[in-house]
Design an enzyme around this catalytic site. Structure first.
Site, PDB file in Angstrom:
ATOM      1  N   ASP A 116      37.687  66.349  20.843  1.00  0.00           N
ATOM      2  CA  ASP A 116      37.081  65.134  20.311  1.00  0.00           C
ATOM      3  C   ASP A 116      35.661  65.460  19.823  1.00  0.00           C
ATOM      4  OD1 ASP A 116      36.718  62.359  19.931  1.00  0.00           O
ATOM      5  OD2 ASP A 116      37.845  61.927  21.759  1.00  0.00           O
ATOM      6  N   ASP A 135      35.387  61.284  16.001  1.00  0.00           N
ATOM      7  CA  ASP A 135      35.023  60.013  16.615  1.00  0.00           C
ATOM      8  C   ASP A 135      34.056  59.209  15.743  1.00  0.00           C
ATOM      9  OD1 ASP A 135      34.828  58.325  19.170  1.00  0.00           O
ATOM     10  OD2 ASP A 135      32.737  58.714  18.696  1.00  0.00           O
ATOM     11  N   GLU A 149      39.099  58.863  13.345  1.00  0.00           N
ATOM     12  CA  GLU A 149      39.184  57.615  14.084  1.00  0.00           C
ATOM     13  C   GLU A 149      38.604  56.543  13.177  1.00  0.00           C
ATOM     14  OE1 GLU A 149      36.222  56.291  16.535  1.00  0.00           O
ATOM     15  OE2 GLU A 149      37.486  54.958  17.712  1.00  0.00           O
ATOM     16  N   HIS A 172      42.362  55.107  24.845  1.00  0.00           N
ATOM     17  CA  HIS A 172      41.398  54.783  25.911  1.00  0.00           C
ATOM     18  C   HIS A 172      40.478  53.618  25.532  1.00  0.00           C
ATOM     19  CE1 HIS A 172      39.416  57.117  22.929  1.00  0.00           C
ATOM     20  NE2 HIS A 172      38.250  56.794  23.445  1.00  0.00           N
ATOM     21  N   ASP A 173      40.631  53.067  24.334  1.00  0.00           N
ATOM     22  CA  ASP A 173      39.751  51.973  23.889  1.00  0.00           C
ATOM     23  C   ASP A 173      40.447  50.618  23.898  1.00  0.00           C
ATOM     24  OD1 ASP A 173      37.547  53.561  23.428  1.00  0.00           O
ATOM     25  OD2 ASP A 173      38.093  53.982  21.357  1.00  0.00           O
TER      26      ASP A 173
HETATM   27  C1  NOJ Z   1      35.158  55.584  19.744  1.00  0.00           C
HETATM   28  C2  NOJ Z   1      35.619  56.100  21.063  1.00  0.00           C
HETATM   29  O1  NOJ Z   1      37.014  56.159  21.067  1.00  0.00           O
HETATM   30  C3  NOJ Z   1      35.047  55.163  22.091  1.00  0.00           C
HETATM   31  O2  NOJ Z   1      35.585  55.400  23.375  1.00  0.00           O
HETATM   32  C4  NOJ Z   1      33.562  55.323  22.094  1.00  0.00           C
HETATM   33  O3  NOJ Z   1      32.994  54.373  22.984  1.00  0.00           O
HETATM   34  C5  NOJ Z   1      32.971  55.086  20.696  1.00  0.00           C
HETATM   35  N1  NOJ Z   1      33.742  55.714  19.655  1.00  0.00           N
HETATM   36  C6  NOJ Z   1      31.593  55.663  20.626  1.00  0.00           C
HETATM   37  O4  NOJ Z   1      31.647  57.058  20.633  1.00  0.00           O
END
Ligand code: NOJ
Length: 585
Positions: free
Chosen positions: A132, A234, A288, A355-356
């Site tokens: 990542d 990311d 992402e 995970h989000d």
């Molecule tokens: C996306 C990530 O998936 C998330 O977990 C993170 O909080 C934010 N970007 C900031 O890096």
């Protein structure tokens, strides 16, 4: 939470304006670059959240040695690649998405030696590794930022975005994780504000600075030279800022990707990165976030762009965030719209959780004891039979579900905790907020992986950094490995089916009966093979008439989440949450 709720609002906007296909049958033809073979199109990617996977030393936090001890489990799944959430040095304000040293391993996770052993162990088992890359921002504890904030003339000053006090208050910018949603933090030492789209401890890097860019490229080469196989970018769509700092219209934060995403030089940076780094390695890259339109996404991933390989967009993520439920037709139309657009060029990642967001079975399925197992297998079927590279979140193969914490003290995620403080300060409805978190908080997917029915689900011998879901007594690897009908056994079967079926990777997608509120029915075909996928997204038995163009004369069940399949000519009796894949003519 605010981050997620902005995305939900954005989705509503997109849903309204994008003009979904209204035809009963929507088909994608096989042609163009999308069918050019590539290993990363054929791979099944397993997202592994290291903090919660397996703790080897009893400190309550998952680590690399823990993953190493479970390499044979990963192999048994049949997956091709593992994406690890950030493993680099970090004070963990945002669970590793705040990096203080890009070339080192987070202390809690282990050492560089552990990393090398993990990479070798994966490769020995023919599993690739994706890391990542958090390049929109660093930690405020990164040496670059420490230097940058030390004086206005420090050589690292322009590694970040600063606004000197004498210019007055900076133009307002929204922060996802800040308690007050203010993206400018005042720093008394140099009487200036710095920019942080995420938390105060995640200052945004200044990509306009060539020196910074070159340092980042060198760092990327450092990891690629070690032999890693891919990069997940990311929040990179936010990296290029409009540094004229113009004022955005009132309420712009409800449409944040439009204002923050795809900034002026983003494509120049990606082309430069591709030329300087990526092109030199046979690796995959995934963005992402993909802007706010299909065109934005194409501009990132089309083959002739020479930028990234694929993207995951947020439109699917934004469906199903209302505890009252969602419309299956929205899900179908969104998948169909994106598939149609990418039939000829570009490539997408397919996922229902990460995970989000919350657990897929709690969000898109039904996590009640009656239907959890069936609906979780159905969702797995959807992911594994769509066109695009599956990104499958760890624990979903067991049917893990939301933990639904009652107390704010149980939450660990900065997004939930800071949003709670914000709501409290404004005197808004805390109960409503807490109820919603049970459904949408990111901590729902971050609870420890459930290995067995011993203490802490076998995740740690210490005190886990976040509570274990009490359903681990029933939902765990040890129990599911013994059960041929478990979610885990089903996952292995369907991964094997996908791996053995090029039609599921490259075949054209054709949806039928798109307005049906309960059943998702589609075919995948490549001229040689054809598969029919039927998914009953409801808790009721349904008698369903297949479109007369579907030839079921020689239909053969390839996989089914029940023991029976009742298909007679073009009539099928579906059980609650039943999912079946047929080979047809
Ligand atoms: C996306 C990530 O998936 C998330 O977990 C993170 O909080 C934010 N970007 C900031 O890096």
């Amino acid at each position: 939470m605010r981050y997620i709720s902005q995305l939900i609002i954005l989705c509503l906007f997109l849903t309204f304006y994008s003009g979904y296909a209204q035809h009963t049958v929507v088909s994608n033809q096989i042609s163009g670059m999308a069918n050019k073979p590539a290993w990363w199109k054929e791979a099944v990617v397993y997202q592994l959240y290291p903090r919660s996977f397996k703790d080897s030393d009893g400190d309550g936090v998952g680590d690399l040695k823990g993953i190493i001890s479970k390499l044979d489990y990963l192999k048994s799944l049949g997956i091709d690649a593992v994406w690890l959430n950030p493993i680099f040095s970090s004070p963990n304000d945002d669970n590793g998405y705040d990096i203080s040293d890009y070339r080192n391993i987070m202390k809690e996770f282990g050492t560089m030696q552990d990393f090398d052993e993990l990479l070798a162990g994966l490769h020995k088992r023919n599993i690739k590794l994706i890391l990542d890359m958090v390049l929109n921002h660093s930690s405020d504890e990164h040496e670059w930022f420490k230097q940058s904030k030390s004086s206005r003339t420090n050589p690292y000053r322009n590694y970040y975005h600063w606004w000197p006090e004498e210019k007055g208050k900076p133009t307002p910018r929204y922060s996802f994780f800040d308690v007050n949603n203010d993206a400018w933090k005042y720093d008394a030492a140099t009487k200036s504000y710095y920019l942080h789209y995420f938390s105060q401890k995640q200052p945004d890097l200044n990509w306009e600075n060539e020196k910074l860019r070159n340092e980042v490229y060198d760092m990327m080469k450092f990891w690629l030279d070690k032999g890693i196989d891919g990069l997940r970018m990311d929040a990179f769509q936010y990296a290029a800022k409009d540094t004229t700092w113009k004022k955005y219209p009132e309420g712009y934060e409800k449409n944040i990707i439009k204002y923050y995403g795809m900034g002026p030089n983003l494509h120049n940076y990606l082309k430069e990165m591709n030329k300087t780094v990526i092109r030199k390695y046979n690796v995959m890259t995934v963005a992402e976030g993909a802007g706010s339109t299909l065109e934005d996404a194409h501009a990132l991933v089309d083959e002739d762009r020479n930028e990234l390989n694929m993207a995951y967009h947020f439109e699917i993520m934004d469906i199903g965030n209302d505890p009252k439920g969602y419309k299956l037709t929205d899900l179908k139309k969104t998948f169909t719209k994106w598939d149609n657009s990418f039939a000829d060029n570009g490539w997408l990642a397919i996922f229902l959780a990460n995970h989000d967001v919350p657990r897929m079975v709690s969000k898109f399925g039904n996590d009640s004891p009656e239907f959890r197992r069936y609906s979780s297998k159905l969702l797995t079927t959807l992911i594994m039979t769509m066109r695009g590279t599956p990104f499958y979140f760890n624990g979903d193969e067991l049917g893990m579900s939301n933990i639904k914490f009652d107390a704010i003290e149980d939450y660990r995620d900065i997004a939930t905790i800071n949003a709670y403080k914000n709501i409290k300060a404004k005197g808004e409805d805390i109960k409503a907020f807490m109820d919603k978190q049970k459904f949408i908080s990111r901590d729902n997917t971050r609870t420890p992986f459930q290995w067995n029915d011993t203490a802490n689900a076998g995740f740690t011998t210490g005190k886990p950094w976040i509570k274990v879901n009490p359903n681990y007594k029933m939902v765990n690897v040890a129990a599911e490995e013994k059960d041929p009908d478990s979610e885990l056994s089903y996952f292995k079967k369907i991964v094997a089916l996908r791996k053995a079926s090029p039609v599921l990777v490259y075949g054209a997608y054709q949806v039928f009966d798109i307005e049906n509120p309960d059943v998702y029915c589609y075919t995948r075909s490549n001229g040689k093979d054809k598969m029919l996928v039927i998914l009953n997204f409801s808790g009721k038995a349904i008698s369903y008439s297949l479109n007369k163009d579907i030839d079921t004369a020689s239909a053969e069940v390839l996989i089914n989440n029940y023991a029976k399949a009742a298909l007679k000519q073009n009539q099928i009796k579906l059980l609650p949450w039943q999912s079946i894949v047929y080979k047809i003519n």
